[in-house]
Design an enzyme around this catalytic site. Structure first.
Site, mmCIF file in Angstrom:
data_model
loop_
_atom_site.group_PDB
_atom_site.id
_atom_site.type_symbol
_atom_site.label_atom_id
_atom_site.label_comp_id
_atom_site.label_asym_id
_atom_site.label_seq_id
_atom_site.Cartn_x
_atom_site.Cartn_y
_atom_site.Cartn_z
ATOM 1 N N LYS A 161 13.332 -9.860 4.317
ATOM 2 C CA LYS A 161 12.747 -8.773 3.486
ATOM 3 C C LYS A 161 13.954 -7.388 3.616
ATOM 4 O O LYS A 161 14.281 -6.749 4.457
ATOM 5 C CB LYS A 161 11.619 -8.208 4.161
ATOM 6 C CG LYS A 161 10.962 -6.678 3.899
ATOM 7 C CD LYS A 161 9.606 -6.670 4.468
ATOM 8 C CE LYS A 161 9.609 -5.358 5.048
ATOM 9 N NZ LYS A 161 7.845 -5.262 5.681
ATOM 10 N N LEU A 162 14.216 -6.960 2.039
ATOM 11 C CA LEU A 162 15.102 -6.036 1.906
ATOM 12 C C LEU A 162 14.380 -4.560 1.725
ATOM 13 O O LEU A 162 13.375 -4.643 0.887
ATOM 14 C CB LEU A 162 16.078 -5.858 0.762
ATOM 15 C CG LEU A 162 16.623 -7.654 0.925
ATOM 16 C CD1 LEU A 162 17.555 -7.722 -0.465
ATOM 17 C CD2 LEU A 162 17.475 -7.569 1.920
ATOM 18 N N LYS A 163 14.534 -3.520 2.333
ATOM 19 C CA LYS A 163 14.014 -2.351 2.096
ATOM 20 C C LYS A 163 14.546 -1.842 0.959
ATOM 21 O O LYS A 163 15.856 -1.982 0.774
ATOM 22 C CB LYS A 163 14.232 -1.233 3.376
ATOM 23 C CG LYS A 163 13.522 -1.900 4.326
ATOM 24 C CD LYS A 163 12.092 -1.540 4.438
ATOM 25 C CE LYS A 163 11.396 -1.693 5.750
ATOM 26 N NZ LYS A 163 9.787 -1.356 5.402
ATOM 27 N N ASP A 189 10.598 -4.427 0.221
ATOM 28 C CA ASP A 189 9.402 -3.429 0.527
ATOM 29 C C ASP A 189 9.952 -1.949 0.326
ATOM 30 O O ASP A 189 10.981 -1.525 0.813
ATOM 31 C CB ASP A 189 9.272 -3.447 2.287
ATOM 32 C CG ASP A 189 8.136 -2.728 2.581
ATOM 33 O OD1 ASP A 189 7.419 -1.860 1.994
ATOM 34 O OD2 ASP A 189 7.884 -2.598 4.035
ATOM 35 N N ASN A 191 7.950 0.861 0.602
ATOM 36 C CA ASN A 191 7.112 2.056 1.469
ATOM 37 C C ASN A 191 6.703 3.137 0.431
ATOM 38 O O ASN A 191 6.839 4.300 1.015
ATOM 39 C CB ASN A 191 8.165 2.340 2.593
ATOM 40 C CG ASN A 191 8.227 1.393 3.622
ATOM 41 O OD1 ASN A 191 9.369 0.934 3.733
ATOM 42 N ND2 ASN A 191 7.162 1.105 4.498
ATOM 43 N N LYS A 263 -1.604 -5.505 9.406
ATOM 44 C CA LYS A 263 -0.794 -4.832 10.492
ATOM 45 C C LYS A 263 -2.127 -4.482 11.339
ATOM 46 O O LYS A 263 -2.974 -3.544 11.042
ATOM 47 C CB LYS A 263 -0.053 -3.848 10.569
ATOM 48 C CG LYS A 263 1.225 -4.154 9.761
ATOM 49 C CD LYS A 263 2.104 -2.669 9.319
ATOM 50 C CE LYS A 263 3.560 -3.241 8.811
ATOM 51 N NZ LYS A 263 4.243 -1.876 8.209
HETATM 52 C C1 NPQ Z 1 6.896 -1.835 6.948
HETATM 53 N N1 NPQ Z 1 8.074 -2.220 9.126
HETATM 54 O O1 NPQ Z 1 6.736 -2.974 6.759
HETATM 55 C C2 NPQ Z 1 7.208 -1.270 8.349
HETATM 56 C C3 NPQ Z 1 7.765 0.117 8.306
HETATM 57 C C4 NPQ Z 1 8.608 0.743 9.536
HETATM 58 C C5 NPQ Z 1 9.600 -4.064 10.097
HETATM 59 O O2 NPQ Z 1 9.695 -3.004 7.968
HETATM 60 C C6 NPQ Z 1 9.731 2.792 13.774
HETATM 61 C C7 NPQ Z 1 8.605 2.354 14.138
HETATM 62 C C8 NPQ Z 1 10.396 2.607 12.911
HETATM 63 C C9 NPQ Z 1 7.817 1.860 13.156
HETATM 64 C C10 NPQ Z 1 10.528 1.465 10.462
HETATM 65 C C11 NPQ Z 1 9.035 -3.007 8.707
HETATM 66 C C12 NPQ Z 1 9.846 1.796 11.539
HETATM 67 C C13 NPQ Z 1 8.479 1.608 11.740
HETATM 68 C C14 NPQ Z 1 9.759 0.844 9.403
HETATM 69 C C15 NPQ Z 1 7.791 0.840 10.673
HETATM 70 O O3 NPQ Z 1 6.738 -1.099 6.333
HETATM 71 MG MG MG Z 2 5.945 -2.321 4.697
#
Ligand code: NPQ
Ligand code: MG
Length: 367
Positions: A161-163, A189, A191, A263
């Site tokens: 998964k690429l941010k 993703d 966000n 989640k």
């Molecule tokens: C998401 N997780 O799906 C989250 C966002 C995220 C794995 O992408 C510290 C604590 C840093 C919680 C970075 C992934 C974080 C965090 C990203 C959650 O959107």
């Molecule tokens: Mg996410």
């Protein structure tokens, strides 16, 4: 069971590498762990809130405060109760889902350890091993991203998964697809970092065969996601927007998403998370388990859910060494791109209290 006390432990875990998302760069994980003491067994829970309210409105100090002043006293005063009673008992307090989920998990772990049942069996998980994915942060250079993905592929991950964020989308996705070919499962993703004016960049991602695009728009913009979905062939998956089973059903019904990221912390508990799974399975909507850079405690519990039949896409449940050099449980190790679902009682893993003691930055006992 009766709750006689809860110990809160705040620990600081350095990340093996900085993790950059559209909301900021994290270099360490400031985690709140809970130990529930009951008249039967003890149980562990983990709060997924970040130190700062960047992913959602919750943050660690806020979670500590609401647990101490409201949530734990409410359960301690309830007399005999079961884990399934936790959410109804706490429903009078608005919000604070991550804090509630952490407390529910600690109580559920205690209850299941007491009756010698694994969380996976309790939920009805059907898989002993689950294929998992890895999330790769924004690197700023496409070469650095390709190197990072190459290391994860070499480790055995089959889904990445690429941010993404505006200005960091088509080029990194094209480079990863071009380098690793069509067999690698790729999703993105955002966000919530895009707005309606950015629609063309998201349409351009349709050319790359992505599994899904996660949370392109604001948390509260279900109508915007429904409109965007009519422009995209890539399925929209919602993360931040889905705060309950009711909200998940609403999002699916109005066409805001066709895939749901589950989640437990974001929806107020593992039992609510299981409800979302069941509803989506019945409606033919694919689900997968998200990740919040959990320690082994939260990771173990997430794996139990990931073994459910409706979780048909790989979860953001990486091996321990993806994030941490030392974990608070024995490490989860990747085998063929998969992790083993714990099968021992409760969350199913030993909690390494010596490691927790070493990492503790603050502690509080609530009677
Ligand atoms: C998401 N997780 O799906 C989250 C966002 C995220 C794995 O992408 C510290 C604590 C840093 C919680 C970075 C992934 C974080 C965090 C990203 C959650 O959107
Ligand atoms: Mg996410």
């Amino acid at each position: 069971m009766k709750l006689t006390g809860v110990e809160l432990r705040r620990i600081a875990l350095p990340l093996v590498a900085p993790f950059r998302t559209s909301f900021g760069t994290q270099t360490r994980r400031d985690v709140l762990l809970l130990r529930a003491v009951t008249d039967g067994a003890e149980g562990w829970g983990e709060c997924v809130a970040m130190a700062d309210p960047l992913y959602s409105e919750e943050y660690v100090d806020g979670a500590v405060d609401v647990l101490r002043r409201f949530l734990v006293p409410r359960l301690a005063a309830a007399g005999d109760f079961a884990a399934t009673d936790v959410a109804p008992l706490l429903a009078g307090f608005h919000g604070h889902r991550m804090a509630k989920a952490a407390l529910e998990l600690a109580v559920l772990d205690a209850e299941l350890r007491q009756r010698q049942q694994s969380l996976a069996a309790y939920f009805g998980a059907q898989r002993e091993r689950v294929v998992v994915g890895v999330a790769v942060g924004i690197t700023g250079s496409v070469d650095a991203l390709v190197d990072a993905v190459a290391a994860h592929v070499a480790a055995g991950y089959r889904r990445v998964k690429l941010k993404i964020e505006p200005g960091w989308d088509v080029a990194p996705v094209a480079a990863v697809r071009g380098t690793f070919g069509d067999d690698l499962m790729v999703q993105v993703d955002a966000n919530g970092s895009y707005a309606e004016v950015d629609t063309e960049a998201l349409v351009a991602l349709d050319d790359f065969g992505l599994l899904l695009i996660e949370q392109p728009l604001d948390d509260d913009d279900l109508a915007g996601h429904a409109k965007l979905a009519t422009r995209l062939r890539t399925p929209i998956c919602l993360d931040e927007s889905i705060t309950s089973a009711r909200r998940a059903a609403e999002a699916v019904t109005m066409g805001a998403c066709s895939i749901v990221n589950i989640k437990p912390g974001r929806v107020g508990g593992f039992i609510e998370a299981k409800r979302i799974h069941d509803d989506c399975l019945a409606a033919g909507v694919a689900t997968w388990i998200g990740g919040m850079l959990e320690t082994g405690i939260g990771r173990a519990a997430n794996l139990a859910l990931a073994g459910l039949p409706g979780c048909t896409l790989p979860g953001d449940i990486s091996a321990s060494n993806r994030y941490y050099a030392t974990d608070v449980t024995p490490p989860f190790v990747l085998e063929d791109g998969a992790l083993t679902v714990p099968s021992e009682p409760g969350i199913g893993v030993d909690v390494l209290t010596d490691v927790i003691d070493e990492l503790t930055t603050a502690r509080l006992t609530i009677a």
